[in-house]
Design an enzyme around this catalytic site. Sequence first.
Site, PDB file in Angstrom:
ATOM      1  N   CYS A  17     -72.441 -30.040 -16.907  1.00 54.55           N
ATOM      2  CA  CYS A  17     -71.267 -30.442 -17.685  1.00 54.55           C
ATOM      3  C   CYS A  17     -69.965 -30.355 -16.899  1.00 54.55           C
ATOM      4  CB  CYS A  17     -71.182 -29.601 -18.957  1.00 54.55           C
ATOM      5  SG  CYS A  17     -72.460 -30.014 -20.164  1.00 54.55           S
ATOM      6  N   THR A  50     -61.254 -35.519 -34.451  1.00 50.61           N
ATOM      7  CA  THR A  50     -60.952 -34.171 -33.978  1.00 50.61           C
ATOM      8  C   THR A  50     -61.823 -33.736 -32.804  1.00 50.61           C
ATOM      9  OG1 THR A  50     -62.469 -33.170 -35.592  1.00 50.61           O
ATOM     10  CG2 THR A  50     -60.173 -33.485 -36.267  1.00 50.61           C
ATOM     11  N   ASP A  52     -65.208 -33.620 -32.530  1.00 51.67           N
ATOM     12  CA  ASP A  52     -66.370 -32.815 -32.874  1.00 51.67           C
ATOM     13  C   ASP A  52     -67.535 -33.136 -31.948  1.00 51.67           C
ATOM     14  OD1 ASP A  52     -66.745 -30.786 -35.017  1.00 51.67           O
ATOM     15  OD2 ASP A  52     -65.538 -32.188 -36.175  1.00 51.67           O
ATOM     16  N   ASP A  71     -75.885 -37.060 -24.666  1.00 57.88           N
ATOM     17  CA  ASP A  71     -75.346 -36.208 -23.610  1.00 57.88           C
ATOM     18  C   ASP A  71     -76.250 -36.308 -22.384  1.00 57.88           C
ATOM     19  OD1 ASP A  71     -73.982 -34.120 -22.178  1.00 57.88           O
ATOM     20  OD2 ASP A  71     -73.357 -33.319 -24.118  1.00 57.88           O
ATOM     21  N   ASP A  94     -75.648 -30.447 -29.570  1.00 54.56           N
ATOM     22  CA  ASP A  94     -74.619 -31.145 -30.337  1.00 54.56           C
ATOM     23  C   ASP A  94     -75.014 -31.285 -31.808  1.00 54.56           C
ATOM     24  OD1 ASP A  94     -72.953 -31.438 -28.178  1.00 54.56           O
ATOM     25  OD2 ASP A  94     -73.576 -33.481 -27.718  1.00 54.56           O
TER      26      ASP A  94
END
Length: 333
Positions: A17, A50, A52, A71, A94
Amino acid sequence: MTVIAERLTQYAHGGGCACKIPPGELEDVVAGLTAAPRDPNGELLVGLDTGDDAAVVRMPGSPDAVVATADFFTPVVDDPYDWGRIAAANALSDVYAVGGRPLVAVNLLAWPRDVLPFDLAREVLRGGLDVAALAGCHVGGGHSVDDPEPKYGMAVTGVADPDRLLRNDTGAPGLPLTLTKPLGVGVLNNRHKATGEVFPQAVAAMTALNRDASAAALGAGARCATDVTGFGLLGHLYKLARASGVTAVVDATAVPYLDGARAAVRDGFVSGGTRRNLDWVAVHTDFGAADEETRLLLADAQTSGGLLVAGEVPGHPVIGELVPRAEHALLVR
């Protein structure tokens, strides 16, 4: 001629990441791209607004909502099977981070076919398949491309109770902050990439599913959470505090770290992604007496990190609390 690569991480410009686009740059890109004008019936329960962890859509005529996410990233460890396991756990996270249950995933694979043997790709896919099976999630194929840099991950679809979601905009003053995995995988992975030294404690943390932590958070009545990945603890906590209109206070002495993480920081194994995370949150943070080492660890770019929950989660440490909004969104004490 095919070259047999012994170290996958040497084919990646950034590991896991930490290879994400920096948070500030990404927010500039997606600014104004919310879907609200195209959702007159209010079916999109969680979208881009936002930041998320996954999208959540209410299904008309059904008690369930659909959760969707994707991802993928470059190699974070040299062992291809472990990389596959880590990438799958990270993608599944997630869904858990919004209180959902994964149902089906498809593989996302980019592979330098003239450079790396497909035996390694098979091991990556096997690792992803095994972790998905552990999660009770079907894997139904996927998509692959020829790419100069190897990348792997998953697109995951799940379900959730639309009335019991975990969101990052539902925090409130007085709620404690709980972290369900220790920090430090970023600096340990960076050390691994530079030296080849293997850190089983980091691999164990990254391959652990957030399934039980998510269920425990929901069972304890939590309604606000996020997972801690590429933007670091402070980056993801800032997004939560901003979305909820509160200030988050972090007790730096209560935050758990993996063995060897502080030594890795002291020895200089800090990724560019971690430094960019720290630069991004610094203007929004009162660091108090926290030293540079602590600041870097709190901003360390995690891969497949834990859940950060506004509420107590049995068996996991409380690392701070939410308070009414003050001058800064984040306070480190």
